[in-house]
Structure formats: structure tokens, C-alpha cells
Design a protein around this motif. Sequence first.
Motif, PDB file in Angstrom:
ATOM      1  N   VAL A 170       0.801  -1.204   0.050  1.00 29.97           N
ATOM      2  CA  VAL A 170      -0.077  -0.130  -0.076  1.00 29.97           C
ATOM      3  C   VAL A 170       1.028   1.176  -0.083  1.00 29.97           C
ATOM      4  N   VAL A 220      -5.722   4.697  -6.408  1.00 28.56           N
ATOM      5  CA  VAL A 220      -7.088   5.326  -5.952  1.00 28.56           C
ATOM      6  C   VAL A 220      -6.695   6.866  -5.973  1.00 28.56           C
ATOM      7  N   PRO A 274      -9.007   8.580  -2.389  1.00 31.23           N
ATOM      8  CA  PRO A 274      -8.856   7.871  -1.321  1.00 31.23           C
ATOM      9  C   PRO A 274      -9.923   8.225  -0.092  1.00 31.23           C
ATOM     10  N   VAL A 298     -11.341   6.207   3.793  1.00 30.17           N
ATOM     11  CA  VAL A 298     -11.550   5.144   4.909  1.00 30.17           C
ATOM     12  C   VAL A 298     -12.752   5.203   5.310  1.00 30.17           C
ATOM     13  N   LEU A 353     -11.843   2.357   2.117  1.00 31.86           N
ATOM     14  CA  LEU A 353     -10.715   1.357   1.962  1.00 31.86           C
ATOM     15  C   LEU A 353     -10.984   0.688   3.337  1.00 31.86           C
ATOM     16  N   ASP A 372      -9.807  -4.611   0.760  1.00 33.17           N
ATOM     17  CA  ASP A 372      -9.434  -3.533  -0.151  1.00 33.17           C
ATOM     18  C   ASP A 372      -7.837  -3.547  -0.345  1.00 33.17           C
ATOM     19  N   LEU A 373      -7.132  -2.999   0.661  1.00 28.26           N
ATOM     20  CA  LEU A 373      -5.997  -3.076   0.944  1.00 28.26           C
ATOM     21  C   LEU A 373      -5.169  -4.086   0.829  1.00 28.26           C
ATOM     22  N   THR A 398      -1.868  -1.117  -4.139  1.00 24.67           N
ATOM     23  CA  THR A 398      -2.561   0.035  -4.002  1.00 24.67           C
ATOM     24  C   THR A 398      -2.015   1.237  -3.758  1.00 24.67           C
ATOM     25  N   VAL A 428      -2.777   5.151  -2.597  1.00 24.11           N
ATOM     26  CA  VAL A 428      -3.477   6.140  -2.351  1.00 24.11           C
ATOM     27  C   VAL A 428      -3.110   7.358  -2.368  1.00 24.11           C
ATOM     28  N   ILE A 457      -5.667   3.616   7.558  1.00 26.96           N
ATOM     29  CA  ILE A 457      -5.073   2.627   6.601  1.00 26.96           C
ATOM     30  C   ILE A 457      -3.985   1.894   7.753  1.00 26.96           C
TER      31      ILE A 457
END
Length: 356
Positions: free
Chosen positions: A73, A98, A101, A103, A177, A181-182, A188, A190, A207
Motif C-alpha cells: 500500500v 486510488v 482515497p 477510509v 478502503l 481492499d488494501l 494499492t 493511495v 489505513i
Amino acid sequence: MAFVVGRGRNVSDGPVCRLGTYRARDGSRGADLALDLDRPHAMLVVGKRGYGKSHTLGVVAEDLARTAGVAPVIVDPMGDFRTLDRPSAGDPVPTTAVSDPAVTAASLDPRSWCSLLGLSPESGAGSLVWRAAATESTLAEMRDRIEASDAPDADRRAATNHVELAASWGVFDPDGLGPDDLCDPEATVVDVSGFDAAPMNAVVRGIAESLYDARVDEAVDRLPWLLLDEAHAFFGGVAAPALETVLTRGRTPGVSLVAATQRPGAVPDVAVSQSDVIVSHRLTAGEDLTALERAQPTYVDGSITDGDRMPTEPGEVLVVDDATETVHAATVRARDTPHGGASPRASELSSGRSAE
């Protein structure tokens, strides 16, 4: 056989990153140097602007994206990694970018919410936010819980206003996220470029906590690697407690952190002392050299910042490997994807060429 930083000379024992080649005193290149990707690591990449710090982070990201069993990530505060899915050499690098982004509100625990909003948990408004975050999973539910409480009007208004402020950042979403997903098979990116400090820190804290909690609970079967550029902006913000948790306790559940910064003197001592791999590009500021000196292990002869040790040219690095108690002078390899953060040049703009 290449030496593998973080492991030793046994290249066959698990995946590696092709970091670069050894650098002789005359500047010539020698044998290959690799970085272990099989085990969790805490890694610090430092260097002044323009000497390859973000490039090195990209090199690590490229090979992580090709490695089975890990989940890279990359938090991108400067737009430097938007091109990871555009191969310019070698194999394509599978990447999920992404652009917006977000969360989930539930990715932050109650204490994190109070810290994020600058509220003391002991205050009236802070206690309302704490209780709402402990029981609800979205900002709308938190707001409804606060407004339905029997707390004094002033406390309810203050707590609601703070939650509304967080909503205005646009980084909290019920479909934001999460660990699944991560930790999918692709890397990924972000992209938080253009965000203010508070929402950027909110995303990173969410994250980091999600990845750590998911591994502690064994909810994901990949080992997460969190790569963080401009790390001083996050160690100096509300993301710091979550990052320090990954640094000090992340290796047991299997969460790695690669933090890159041009200001090692501005990151906390724990970010330096807990790193088992330090990659230093050129540094010249006194406080940054002092921070690197403080990290010098006892097995290093002489000063780690001696003139003949420290890199002087872009792409050159000094690697301190605490796992094998060795120090390596190296040159980082070229990236397989273009660097997305090149500074614009007047000569290129005037001739119609792109700096990228």
C-alpha cells in the motif's frame, strides 16, 4: 550470488527486491544488491530533495507489486507514484490507483477520533465523540448518536460540529478502503496529493490501524507493506500513534513499514531506532546528519556520516542492515516504470515537451 539486505547471501530463500548494485570508491558498479521481501521489516529511506529518495521507494514498490503473498500500500502525498502501472521496461507492474482515497469511520478507534478532532476524551464533547465512535460505524450514525444523547446542548453542538468538520474533508465513506481492499493481490496507490494535513493524516491513520488490526485478528492472509512518502508529515500529525504501533509491534503480526523522508531530523527517534534497514541518500543539513548519527549501530567502524561513506550523487545510497549487522555502499537500479513526480522545467515547457 547477490547479498540480500535483511537476510544475507541466500537469494533462494524467498522473494527479494532488486535494489541495485554495489558502488566502489571510484564510483564503478559491482555485484547485485537485493532487499528481503519475505519477512516483515521496518525501513527508513532518507535523503535531501532531488537525490532519489522517492525513486528508491518506487523501486521497492515495483518489486512488491510483483511478489505473491504481500500487499503493498503506497501512500502518495506528492503524486510521484501515479505511473506505477505504466511499464517502461521489464514486466508490467500490477497496480490499483486510488484517485479519491477514503477510509471508513470505523477504521479509527475512539481514541483516534478524539485525537483527530483535537478533543480531550475527558471533555464533554470528547466523551460524546468517544462513545459515538465506539458504537457506530459511519459519520452519519455518529452524528445521530451524539444528537440523541442527553448531554448538555453546548457539548452536543461542539461534538456535532467536530464530526461535521471531519465529514467536510471528504475522506470518510462507508464504502471506504478496508483491509480486504488494501490486501488484494494488486498493489494499492493511495493518492492523497492535494489534501490538507488533517485529512491526509486521517487517511493514513485509518489505513495503518486497519492493516495492523487485520493481521492481529488474522483476517487477511497477505503480509501488508505500508510505503509512506514524505513521512515527516505523518509522524508529526495524528497518524503518528498508528505508525509507531506498526514500527514497534508490527513485525509479530507481519506488517512492514517503509517510511521515506527528506527530513530525518523531523521524525521521532522511534522511527529511526526501530528501523532494521536504513537507506540513506545524500544529506547535508546538520540536524538530519545528527539524526542519522544517533542511529549508528555499534558494529559500524568510524562515523556513518564520514565524507567517504556518504553518497554524493543522485541514486547513490548507504544501506545499514541491522539484521546482518552490515553496511553497504550501493547505487539504486533504474525504475521499470516512469517517475511521476519530476519537477517541471521551463526549457521543456517552452519547447512543448513534458517534464514527465
